[in-house]
Design a protein around this motif. Structure first.
Motif, PDB file in Angstrom:
ATOM      1  N   UNK A 205       0.579  -1.593   0.672  1.00  0.00           N
ATOM      2  CA  UNK A 205      -0.254   0.352  -0.114  1.00  0.00           C
ATOM      3  C   UNK A 205       0.683   1.697  -0.001  1.00  0.00           C
ATOM      4  N   UNK A 206       1.885   1.321   0.414  1.00  0.00           N
ATOM      5  CA  UNK A 206       2.734   2.225   1.324  1.00  0.00           C
ATOM      6  C   UNK A 206       3.490   2.447  -0.469  1.00  0.00           C
ATOM      7  N   UNK A 211       3.123   7.087  -5.434  1.00  0.00           N
ATOM      8  CA  UNK A 211       2.176   7.215  -6.672  1.00  0.00           C
ATOM      9  C   UNK A 211       1.081   8.352  -6.011  1.00  0.00           C
ATOM     10  N   UNK A 212      -0.152   7.879  -5.600  1.00  0.00           N
ATOM     11  CA  UNK A 212      -0.758   9.246  -5.113  1.00  0.00           C
ATOM     12  C   UNK A 212      -0.261  10.186  -4.980  1.00  0.00           C
TER      13      UNK A 212
ATOM     14  N   UNK B 140      -8.830  -7.087  -6.834  1.00  0.00           N
ATOM     15  CA  UNK B 140      -7.758  -7.091  -7.198  1.00  0.00           C
ATOM     16  C   UNK B 140      -7.321  -6.863  -8.955  1.00  0.00           C
ATOM     17  N   UNK B 141      -5.497  -7.011  -8.456  1.00  0.00           N
ATOM     18  CA  UNK B 141      -5.128  -6.475  -9.668  1.00  0.00           C
ATOM     19  C   UNK B 141      -3.602  -5.581  -9.649  1.00  0.00           C
ATOM     20  N   UNK B 142      -3.694  -5.057 -10.901  1.00  0.00           N
ATOM     21  CA  UNK B 142      -1.942  -5.087 -10.722  1.00  0.00           C
ATOM     22  C   UNK B 142      -2.310  -3.014  -9.736  1.00  0.00           C
ATOM     23  N   UNK B 143      -3.208  -2.837  -9.227  1.00  0.00           N
ATOM     24  CA  UNK B 143      -3.213  -1.970  -8.333  1.00  0.00           C
ATOM     25  C   UNK B 143      -4.481  -2.504  -7.879  1.00  0.00           C
ATOM     26  N   UNK B 161       0.145  -2.138  -4.853  1.00  0.00           N
ATOM     27  CA  UNK B 161       1.278  -1.975  -5.445  1.00  0.00           C
ATOM     28  C   UNK B 161       1.113  -3.996  -6.100  1.00  0.00           C
ATOM     29  N   UNK B 162       0.485  -4.914  -5.517  1.00  0.00           N
ATOM     30  CA  UNK B 162       0.972  -6.105  -5.401  1.00  0.00           C
ATOM     31  C   UNK B 162       0.539  -6.822  -7.096  1.00  0.00           C
TER      32      UNK B 162
END
Lengths: 292, 292
Positions: A205-206, A211-212, B140-143, B161-162
């Motif tokens: 998440x960090x 990016x955000x 779920x996804x890239x972000x 960012x998984x």
């Protein structure tokens, strides 16, 4: 004696006096990746053949030369391991005119049984912590190591993929838009990254938060790279502290990296010291002193 | 009405009956990255011009078409945000023969002031959670997104960012030796990765542990890729749960990914459900119903 720190990409050779004083240093890009199978004796002779010809007959080698893809495999010695144990586990390799021994790496299993390994760092750790009864030693890098010492033995250690993760995330994710691996160090950005690591939410998440924040112009162009570095090092330090650290933390390595870890440790309120240079040479000398 | 989910790489168009029933679906690779500046009206006409010519005059658009690099920027609406708030914040774009509105994305700041953003997911979330008073929605996804709903409003959300981290770490670190992004899913390896994520030590240490386990032949060749996937998803789920989740978790997305998140949530003992398909179409219909 001759001490050799034979890594993946670099070979460092030391000619040492009987008391361990470094008389001469040599460094070449002849790491083990550049050596053909069977080519290790010739490679050693090319770097320190003149010292051997001059009568130095003890050669102690640590590092990746003892790996499966090195000169000869020196199997990992399980922790806890001290100087006597490591010296007894050194592996002799055939070499005319000199007694050449390879120092094994160390292994450790955490309480869940998951293994960890090091090779080369064990020698630096014992060399840097000489005379310290209990300490935590940190070696920053692509694969950063945190080792605990007690009673002269490495009792446990953990490795963190921080350096490689920085390279991969900074170049191959959306963060590449705001991160330039070659940007100069920015102390403010680094401190912001470390501070973020101390908050909840998790590393994944960090990473998106960086990016955000850039979308809202809340991370400067000069800050992004050092913010990411601080974020990853901060998460590494937090995990190491959670696992238990006996201060002071002794930092080993190039100033460019150890100074960042020092800043992160300051942010966590953990005392730290810098190891003297050439810890590997001192470790190899201490190991040789345990051999006949 | 016509509903458009206009993403970065894909445009999905829905022709909807007055009651929201999907009459026709179209999907094209005309995502916003493929559209020249000023080219959005023509691109829309190329995909749904026949529906407009047939008399459908309401077009609702969500997704990246409302970003800075899209058709027209629809500024992020801060959370908490409900259907009425989102409908009121839609942005009208000039278009002959039809009333075209773009749905804004959402923003949220955590208690430390760090921002997060979504664009397109807000419409899916509200479409999927229709009739649910309180829920946690995971996309779920890239972000990957985790959003909390209460009283019909998205109250907070976090992005992880998984997916991008998996791609970068699996291809551009030492893990590439044991991970193949195209390897088939291995349930045992995935479960081992999730279980590891629940243990202490931190993600950066767990990443190296996968390498070390492979050195000791303790992770099979078929397991490595799914182990890494489980490790990252496990860390994401753990972070989301730590931040607070109101079960059940509603999963939105392609089965290939949501099934993995379902397995991870099972490992954490968290109930979950799968959203009906076409959540974006339902959300766009609900938003249109709020407009005159």
């Amino acid at each position: 004696m001759i001490g050799i720190d034979w890594g993946t990409t670099t070979l460092r050779a030391y000619r040492l006096a009987a008391d361990g004083t470094i008389l001469t240093r040599r460094e070449t890009p002849r790491g083990i990746l550049s050596i053909e199978p069977g080519g290790f004796p010739d490679a050693l002779r090319a770097v320190v053949g003149d010292w051997i010809a001059a009568g130095v007959d003890r050669v102690m080698v640590c590092g990746m030369a003892g790996s499966r893809h090195g000169w000869q495999e020196a199997p990992y010695l399980p922790c806890p391991a001290d100087l006597a144990g490591l010296a007894a586990a050194t592996v002799t390799v055939p070499f005319p005119d000199a007694r050449v021994r390879i120092v094994p790496g160390l292994s450790w299993r955490d309480p869940h049984g998951v293994p960890d390994v090091m090779r080369g760092e064990e020698t630096q750790i014992l060399g840097a912590a000489l005379g310290t009864e209990a300490a935590t030693v940190c070696l920053p890098g692509s694969h950063s190591k945190w080792a605990s010492l007690a009673g002269g033995a490495v009792t446990r250690f953990t490795t963190h993929l921080s350096g490689e993760a920085f390279a991969a995330l900074s170049q191959h994710t959306i963060l590449a838009r705001m991160v330039d691996a070659h940007a100069p160090y920015d102390a403010v950005g680094f401190a912001r990254g470390v501070a973020r690591a101390k908050q909840g939410g998790g590393l994944l998440h960090h990473l998106f938060g960086l990016r955000a924040a850039a979308l809202f112009d809340e991370v400067g162009e000069d800050e992004g790279t050092s913010f990411l570095s601080g974020l990853l090092i901060g998460h590494e330090v937090a995990a190491a502290l959670e696992a238990g650290v006996a201060p002071p933390v002794i930092l080993i390595g190039a100033e460019r990296l150890t100074s960042r870890y020092a800043a992160a440790l300051d942010a966590f309120g953990i005392p730290h010291t810098m190891a003297e240079p050439d810890a590997a040479a001192r470790g190899l000398h201490l190991l040789a002193a345990r051999l006949d």
